[in-house]
Design an enzyme around this catalytic site. Structure first.
Site, PDB file in Angstrom:
ATOM      1  CB  SER A  66     -25.665   9.255 -59.242  1.00  0.00           C
ATOM      2  OG  SER A  66     -24.667   8.333 -58.873  1.00  0.00           O
ATOM      3  CB  CYS A  96     -30.418   9.627 -52.486  1.00  0.00           C
ATOM      4  SG  CYS A  96     -29.522   8.156 -52.021  1.00  0.00           S
ATOM      5  CG  HIS A 191     -34.550   8.494 -50.476  1.00  0.00           C
ATOM      6  ND1 HIS A 191     -34.611   8.705 -51.828  1.00  0.00           N
ATOM      7  CD2 HIS A 191     -33.469   7.709 -50.260  1.00  0.00           C
ATOM      8  CE1 HIS A 191     -33.613   8.077 -52.426  1.00  0.00           C
ATOM      9  NE2 HIS A 191     -32.905   7.471 -51.501  1.00  0.00           N
ATOM     10  CD  GLU A 193     -37.518  10.939 -51.919  1.00  0.00           C
ATOM     11  OE1 GLU A 193     -37.129  11.752 -51.059  1.00  0.00           O
ATOM     12  OE2 GLU A 193     -36.744  10.184 -52.539  1.00  0.00           O
TER      13      GLU A 193
END
Ligand code: GLN
Length: 211
Positions: A66, A96, A191, A193
């Protein structure tokens, strides 16, 4: 009335019928999100510049780091346009690091780290400690029904406290909050994905279509 509104949307704008989802592609696992969207037959585009925000109906902010995503957002002049897009109701899903970017408050930001904000909550980075900073678990997400979500946490944040505007979608067995929603925003500490899970993306796409 609802029916005629839906029909009107189909006629007036193709975006409701066939939305384009941007994936913020400055750092992190944006390719994996693009792959999930492809699997769902959804048009997507990597977003690196502010002028692309006009071409999308929703945005995913991926996992990554981040503090780096924040720096690059500001460096590339994306931070302010993104903040105003979020305020104007652009649907955004953060996974996240993406969730950290959407938090109004980061409990343990590195020096100078900023978020875009939007979510009425406090997030804590790297909340699971060094020994178990990555793990997988079966997570009950009531809005998605059965079966539970296979959730992978990688140096993941937790939502430490939630203000009145944000809603909790899922918590771990010990009560730590790991999925949240607020109007146009969706956020998960984990996550989807990375595990072949598409229901959170579908849930987000329903938000995009309703926007
Ligand atoms: N620890 C990272 C951060 O602070 C988030 C990790 C991730 O996105 N998998 O941004």
């Amino acid at each position: 009335v609802a029916g005629s509104t839906a029909a009107r949307r189909l006629i007036v704008g193709s975006s409701a019928a066939r939305p384009t989802i941007g994936v913020l592609a400055l750092q992190g696992d944006f390719r994996e999100h693009i792959a999930v969207l492809g699997q769902l037959d959804i048009d997507s585009m990597p977003v690196k510049r502010a002028d692309q925000l006009g071409d999308i109906d929703g945005l995913i902010i991926p996992g990554g780091e981040s503090s780096v995503i924040d720096k690059l957002c500001r460096l590339f002049g994306l931070a302010e346009p993104l903040k105003s897009a979020i305020r104007s109701g652009l649907p955004v899903y953060g996974t996240c690091a993406g969730l950290i970017m959407l938090a109004d408050t980061i409990a343990d930001a590195i020096e100078g780290q900023q978020s875009l904000g939007g979510f009425d909550l406090v997030v804590r980075r790297n909340a699971f400690g060094s020994q178990v900073d990555s793990f997988e678990t079966e997570l009950e997400v009531p809005v998605l029904g059965e079966p539970p979500v296979r959730a992978v946490f990688i140096r993941a944040p937790v939502v430490e406290s939630v203000g009145p505007k944000a809603q909790i979608l899922a918590s771990l067995g010990d009560g730590r909050v790991v999925a949240v929603e607020q109007d146009n925003l969706l956020g998960t500490s984990f996550h989807p994905e990375l595990t072949g899970e598409t229901r959170l993306h579908d849930y987000f796409l329903a938000k995009v279509r309703a926007a």
